[in-house]
Scaffold this active site. Structure first.
Site, PDB file in Angstrom:
ATOM      1  CB  CYS A   2      27.963  -8.345  12.524  1.00 16.34           C
ATOM      2  SG  CYS A   2      29.411  -8.257  11.858  1.00 16.34           S
ATOM      3  NE  ARG A  27      21.934  -8.723  12.492  1.00 14.98           N
ATOM      4  CZ  ARG A  27      21.197  -7.771  12.304  1.00 14.98           C
ATOM      5  NH1 ARG A  27      20.077  -7.929  11.702  1.00 14.98           N
ATOM      6  NH2 ARG A  27      21.825  -6.609  12.172  1.00 14.98           N
ATOM      7  CD1 TRP A  75      28.238 -10.830   5.166  1.00 17.02           C
ATOM      8  CD2 TRP A  75      28.906  -8.533   5.452  1.00 17.02           C
ATOM      9  NE1 TRP A  75      28.322 -10.526   4.054  1.00 17.02           N
ATOM     10  CE2 TRP A  75      28.659  -9.197   3.972  1.00 17.02           C
ATOM     11  CE3 TRP A  75      29.365  -7.277   5.611  1.00 17.02           C
ATOM     12  CZ2 TRP A  75      28.847  -8.073   2.944  1.00 17.02           C
ATOM     13  CZ3 TRP A  75      29.649  -6.514   4.538  1.00 17.02           C
ATOM     14  CH2 TRP A  75      29.312  -6.883   3.345  1.00 17.02           C
ATOM     15  CG  ASN A  99      25.923  -4.907  13.112  1.00 15.01           C
ATOM     16  OD1 ASN A  99      26.560  -5.231  12.182  1.00 15.01           O
ATOM     17  ND2 ASN A  99      24.721  -4.661  13.005  1.00 15.01           N
ATOM     18  N   GLY A 100      28.797  -3.023  12.790  1.00 13.01           N
ATOM     19  CA  GLY A 100      28.767  -1.632  11.902  1.00 13.01           C
ATOM     20  C   GLY A 100      30.310  -1.359  11.545  1.00 13.01           C
ATOM     21  CD  GLU A 480      13.750 -10.106  -6.908  1.00 18.94           C
ATOM     22  OE1 GLU A 480      14.623  -9.149  -6.798  1.00 18.94           O
ATOM     23  OE2 GLU A 480      13.748 -11.158  -5.831  1.00 18.94           O
ATOM     24  CE  LYS A 484      15.507 -13.470  -4.426  1.00 18.45           C
ATOM     25  NZ  LYS A 484      15.188 -12.273  -3.682  1.00 18.45           N
ATOM     26  CD  GLU A 487      19.760 -12.999  -3.075  1.00 16.44           C
ATOM     27  OE1 GLU A 487      20.519 -12.420  -2.217  1.00 16.44           O
ATOM     28  OE2 GLU A 487      18.587 -12.876  -3.618  1.00 16.44           O
ATOM     29  CG  HIS A 503      19.644  -2.160 -29.494  1.00 17.00           C
ATOM     30  ND1 HIS A 503      19.806  -1.497 -30.797  1.00 17.00           N
ATOM     31  CD2 HIS A 503      18.488  -2.117 -29.175  1.00 17.00           C
ATOM     32  CE1 HIS A 503      18.420  -1.135 -31.147  1.00 17.00           C
ATOM     33  NE2 HIS A 503      17.706  -1.554 -30.150  1.00 17.00           N
ATOM     34  CE  LYS A 603      16.147 -11.419   4.847  1.00 16.99           C
ATOM     35  NZ  LYS A 603      15.403 -11.786   3.790  1.00 16.99           N
TER      36      LYS A 603
END
Ligand code: M6R
Length: 608
Positions: A2, A27, A75, A99-100, A480, A484, A487, A503, A603
């Site tokens: 947010c 965000r 978000w 936001n939260g 990583e 990347k 996502e 295995h 983000k």
């Protein structure tokens, strides 16, 4: 999570709010809205979807000029993305953006229902807005209404509020979520992150927890109690507006990858004017008694921690564990004397990492944070902080921030190696020279070969599943690379240590399954190549990312490949990281996806 913006001044607020929201869209971007205040009324417009949907709605209406307003890009946490769940939430007496997460929203709802309130959305935010409305009704005093509500609210919040009978002021209050305020001679600005304010002022204040900011045209007052002024610190922000814009690149992600050479140079240079690398301006007492290091972080930052683990154990011979912050915060940890808790974060605002830091402090660990954003919560709360100086990172997929975190960890490893007498000065100097002189140019040369990487990526755009494999540090890099790619390209991908496939997971390899093999560690190259042959013989289509010396000396299988430029082994992990970031970038761009704003993500993850 947010984005919040607020503007009050002598300009029309709507363009400032929309521009601010555009800068903060990283965000959260599943819905957006604005409230505009007028002498006698308030207009709130909100829309599901990205900011452009809100702009379309606004364009359909004849909106009068307003000099004071708040905006939000969301978000979703409570309630699906929809017009009604979008912020701002208007009540009889106010409008609010948040936001939260309000954890006790259910009990607040029960209380307010008994007081005659009703609800239209599924959000925790509407409950918080109506609670503040309730307290405001009692006193008609905004500071006390906000501070009273704060006593009841559990969870995390950053609020921007306009009271309808005070249409020329914005009020802000926060707990566990960031808020920045700034002003110039005619206006005041509120935002959840610096880029939204940068075009107007560089003098910013990170609002302290529990302090109410009252923004008016060209001035801001702070209160810790009703009628009791508080002191807050303003800082000069180093970032420039250009750094927070795309500057001709099609996406922030590509721009940020292209900034890696300068970001690495800036992180390394300022710390290599003496030996050992000067990390703490003379006072390195925090490193003196370190016997173990526990690295704690999330996502990409955690993967940088894995690269750091390899380097610290190799150079300084100190045992390192790497933990995911959301696990660390609830684990029944065993504290061992001599453990340094090290936190990595680009934003410095990741809720799980902050909670983990607080827990580590409670348990009595000395704490060190490696952070990109100046003055962020982690930076302020850790015992010591090292800044990575990468400049703002806007794309949701973290790239340059990862590279500079790895560079900072390399410097830390070398520093510890010297302190503990594990490496000679000459050896440390040699590696430092490579990091300073050869690293930025090697990364530049990979970026210059973007077209080659784009061609390689075309062979996986249709894949549904693929694997990354590697050994040792190459496995850490593979993790990583895999994150990347998945996502931003939505291709399911898993990273495996090359020796572990047999295995179980090798049963998933069939004709044409793409397997991306990373081989930069010369000591393990031969073993890594076994893994490559194993998957090729089961039908896999292999793409190899390999160092130049290994390509020259080993007999490589017949497969697509990207050979890294010739460079010292200490530099190779960074160069490989850039190559696989570009590989993910081009895959997503080729698929026509929204590279900078992948679905369901945001983000800065400021909620649990
Ligand atoms: O701001 P932080 O470095 O603490 O963020 C941690 C993760 O949320 C972040 O790295 C995330 O995994 C990125 N989307 C990865 O590209």
């Amino acid at each position: 999570m947010c984005g919040i913006v607020g503007y009050v001044g002598n300009k029309s607020s709507l363009p400032v709010l929309l521009e601010g929201l555009r800068m903060l869209e990283y965000r959260g971007y599943d819905s957006a809205g604005v409230s505009l205040a007028y002498e006698r009324d308030m207009i709130t417009v909100k829309s599901k979807g990205k900011l452009c949907e809100l702009e379309k709605k606004l364009a359909e209406r004849n909106i009068r000029e307003s000099l004071c307003g708040i905006g939000h890009t969301r978000w979703a946490t409570h309630g699906a993305p929809s017009d009604i769940n979008s912020h701002p939430h208007e009540t009889e007496l106010l409008t609010l953006v948040h936001n939260g997460i309000i954890e006790n929203h259910k009990s607040i709802e029960g209380f307010l229902l008994r007081e005659g309130y009703s609800f239209v959305s599924e959000t925790d935010t509407e409950r918080a807005a109506k609670l503040i409305d309730y307290f405001y009704k009692q006193t008609r005093e905004p500071i006390s209404a906000l501070l009273e509500a704060k006593k009841t609210l559990l969870g995390s919040f950053a609020f921007g509020v306009i009271f309808k009978d005070i249409p020329s002021k914005i009020y802000a209050l926060r707990k566990d979520n960031p808020l920045i305020v700034g002003y110039d001679s005619t206006s005041s600005y509120l935002a959840s992150d610096i880029p939204a304010i940068l075009p107007y002022t560089k003098r910013c204040c990170r609002l302290s927890e529990g302090i109410v900011a009252e923004l008016s045209s060209g001035s801001i007052s702070f209160y810790d109690k009703p009628f009791s002024l508080a002191d807050e610190k303003f800082e000069e922000v180093e970032w420039t507006c250009e750094q927070a814009q795309k500057g001709g690149f099609p996406h922030f992600m590509l721009k940020e990858i292209s900034e890696e050479p300068s970001a690495l140079r800036s992180t390394v240079e300022r710390r290599l004017d003496s030996l050992p690398p000067s990390l703490f301006e003379g006072d390195d007492s925090i490193l003196k008694c370190v016997e173990r290091i526990s690295i704690v972080a999330c996502g990409t930052a955690m993967h940088a921690g894995l690269v750091g683990q390899n380097m610290i154990e190799k150079y300084a011979r100190i045992p390192v564990s790497v933990e995911i912050a959301s696990e660390f915060r609830y684990r029944d940890s065993i504290i061992q004397n001599g453990t340094l808790a090290l936190f990595l974060s680009q934003s410095g605002e990741t809720a799980d990492t902050i909670a983990a830091l607080r827990k580590a402090k409670e348990l009595g660990y000395p704490t060190l944070a490696i952070v990109n954003v100046f003055g962020s919560t982690l930076a302020r709360e850790a015992d010591r902080v090292l800044y990575t100086n990468a400049g703002p990172e806007i794309s949701v997929a973290s790239t340059k921030a990862y590279s500079v975190q790895c560079a900072m960890l390399a410097l830390l490893a070398l520093n510890l190696a010297l302190l503990r007498g594990e490496m000679s000065e000459d050896k440390v100097k040699k590696i430092c020279r490579s990091l300073l002189c050869e690293l930025p140019s090697a990364v530049e040369s990979v970026i210059a070969r973007g077209e080659e990487i784009r061609t390689l990526s075309q062979s996986i755009t249709d894949a549904e599943h693929l694997f990354f494999i590697g050994r040792g540090i190459d496995y850490s890099l593979a993790l990583e690379a895999s994150l990347k790619l998945k996502e931003i390209s939505y291709i399911h991908s898993e990273a495996y240590p090359s020796g572990e496939l047999k295995h179980g997971t090798i049963s998933l390899i069939s004709d044409g399954t793409p397997v991306i093999s990373i081989i930069t560690d010369r000591a393990l190259a031969e073993k890594s190549l076994f893994g490559v042959h194993e998957v090729i013989s089961r039908g896999a289509r292999v793409i190899l990312f390999c160092s130049e010396d290994i390509a020259r000396e080993a007999s490589l299988p017949h497969c697509e490949r990207f050979i890294l430029p010739k460079c010292p082994s200490s530099v190779l992990p960074f160069v490989l990281a850039t190559a696989v970031q570009l590989f993910a970038y081009y895959t997503s761009a080729e698929k026509g996806l929204d590279v900078d704003k992948p679905r369901n993500l945001a983000k800065s993850v400021t909620v649990e």
